[in-house]
Design a protein around this motif. Structure first.
Motif, short mmCIF file in Angstrom:
data_model
loop_
_atom_site.label_atom_id
_atom_site.label_comp_id
_atom_site.label_asym_id
_atom_site.label_seq_id
_atom_site.Cartn_x
_atom_site.Cartn_y
_atom_site.Cartn_z
N ILE A 1 75.72 -46.45 -19.47
CA ILE A 1 74.34 -46.16 -19.09
C ILE A 1 73.66 -45.14 -19.99
CG2 ILE A 1 72.87 -45.22 -17.26
CD1 ILE A 1 73.96 -48.00 -16.67
N HIS B 1 70.63 -58.35 -10.13
CA HIS B 1 71.96 -57.80 -9.87
C HIS B 1 72.15 -57.51 -8.38
CE1 HIS B 1 72.05 -57.88 -14.07
NE2 HIS B 1 71.73 -56.64 -14.33
N GLY C 1 74.44 -47.77 -12.33
CA GLY C 1 74.35 -48.99 -13.11
C GLY C 1 75.42 -49.98 -12.67
N CYS C 2 75.52 -50.19 -11.35
CA CYS C 2 76.65 -50.94 -10.79
C CYS C 2 76.59 -52.42 -11.06
CB CYS C 2 76.74 -50.69 -9.29
SG CYS C 2 75.32 -51.31 -8.34
N HIS C 3 75.47 -52.93 -11.56
CA HIS C 3 75.31 -54.34 -11.92
C HIS C 3 75.63 -55.22 -10.71
CE1 HIS C 3 74.61 -57.11 -15.30
NE2 HIS C 3 75.45 -57.93 -14.67
N GLU D 1 71.37 -49.39 -8.92
CA GLU D 1 71.04 -50.49 -9.82
C GLU D 1 69.63 -50.98 -9.53
OE1 GLU D 1 70.58 -52.59 -12.54
OE2 GLU D 1 72.75 -52.22 -12.57
#
Length: 327
Positions: A202, A161, A134-136, A156
């Motif tokens: 997350i 993103h 979920g590194c955005h 991600e």
């Protein structure tokens, strides 16, 4: 055009950690996800990044709370204006802060506070293979480069993103940062590969948290460590809240655990040396409306008469930070 923007894992890198079947699964998924990058609904992000292809810098500083790339005096007035317009295309900025060619982006979340809490408790990332789930837009990935990891792979699936990460990666390329348009559910395609896995914000978004933790354990190398940041609720019992529809106005919230419940999830998934090193209510100073994120934020999600409750009258959110290891 595609190759100018994107730095995916090459197949020969895949050979280092996966079987033929896993390589095929990853490559098939990549092809499916890459096709979404240039669809009409994502064209504005692609075009915004393409509009600043000529802008590069050799100067950056990832060592402090603000991720900094480029100096203001490196750009002409025309470039500065064009660059500012690209940045505005990605509003609201939810993770940060950043300073890009002198433009300060105050994001909705003070991600630097989160990193400052985590950093004293983790093993050095030097020469380690790291996953940021979920590194955005890659804020944490850029912060990790200061410790010289072997590689950081960001997971991600959201196309917006990807493009926001890519605009910064194009400014000052970091060869050990790799963005995968994959979700946490694909982490087990990398068996016994990662030395460190970050799963920040997350777990509570998924209907099977223990199943996901089990997959992450499969992806960890022996003696590897996982760092979890999970939204939850206060309480002594090992229970979790399941909202009926929304929680703090958000959809897609499935299970909000107490601290002991989160620790039990990790134990049930087979992790050991489980340690919760931070537990506190989420504050309106950490998640808030800013000029770069002019949206409703935590203040608007809490009961105006009782801030210990959400607008739905559920317990207001806490954050739990837990570190655990794989034997």
């Amino acid at each position: 055009m595609f190759d100018e923007f994107i730095g995916y894992l090459a197949p020969d890198y895949c050979d280092r950690y996966s079987t033929h079947l896993e390589q095929e699964a990853i490559l098939t998924l990549r092809q499916e996800r890459q096709a979404k990058l240039f669809t009409p609904q994502n064209r504005q992000y692609q075009e915004a990044v393409a509009a600043i292809q000529d802008i590069k810098s050799n100067w950056f500083d990832f060592s402090n709370s603000v991720v900094k790339i480029g100096r203001k005096d490196e750009l002409s007035p025309e470039q500065q204006q064009r660059f500012l317009q690209t940045l505005k295309t990605f509003c609201p900025w939810k993770k940060g802060p950043f300073e890009l060619f002198g433009i300060t982006i105050d994001a909705e979340w003070r991600s630097d506070w989160k990193w400052a809490r985590i950093l004293p408790h983790i093993q050095s990332l030097e020469n380690r293979k790291v996953a940021d789930i979920g590194c955005h837009n890659g804020y944490f990935m850029f912060r990790m480069t200061e410790q010289k990891p072997d590689c950081v792979i960001g997971f991600e699936p959201v196309v917006k993103h990807f493009w926001s990460f890519q605009l910064m990666q194009n400014l000052v390329r970091q060869e050990n940062l790799i963005f995968e348009l994959l979700g946490v559910e694909h982490i087990d395609f990398y068996p016994n590969f990662f030395d460190t896995i970050f799963c920040l914000g997350i777990l509570y978004h998924h209907p099977d948290p223990i199943g996901l933790l089990s997959k992450m354990k499969q992806a960890l190398a022996p003696k590897g460590e996982i760092i979890i940041d999970c939204q939850g609720i206060p309480g002594e019992l090992p229970v979790s809240l399941t909202p009926r529809k929304r929680y703090a106005q958000a959809r897609g919230i499935w299970f909000l655990p107490t601290q002991s419940c989160l620790e039990n999830w990790l134990a049930r998934a087979g992790f050991t040396q489980i340690n919760c090193f931070f537990a506190a209510p989420l504050s309106v100073e950490e998640q808030r409306r800013t000029p770069w994120a002019n949206i409703d934020s935590l203040q608007e999600f809490l009961n105006p008469k009782d801030s210990s409750l959400t607008v739905e009258d559920y317990p207001a959110p806490w954050r739990y930070y837990v570190i655990a290891r794989k034997d």
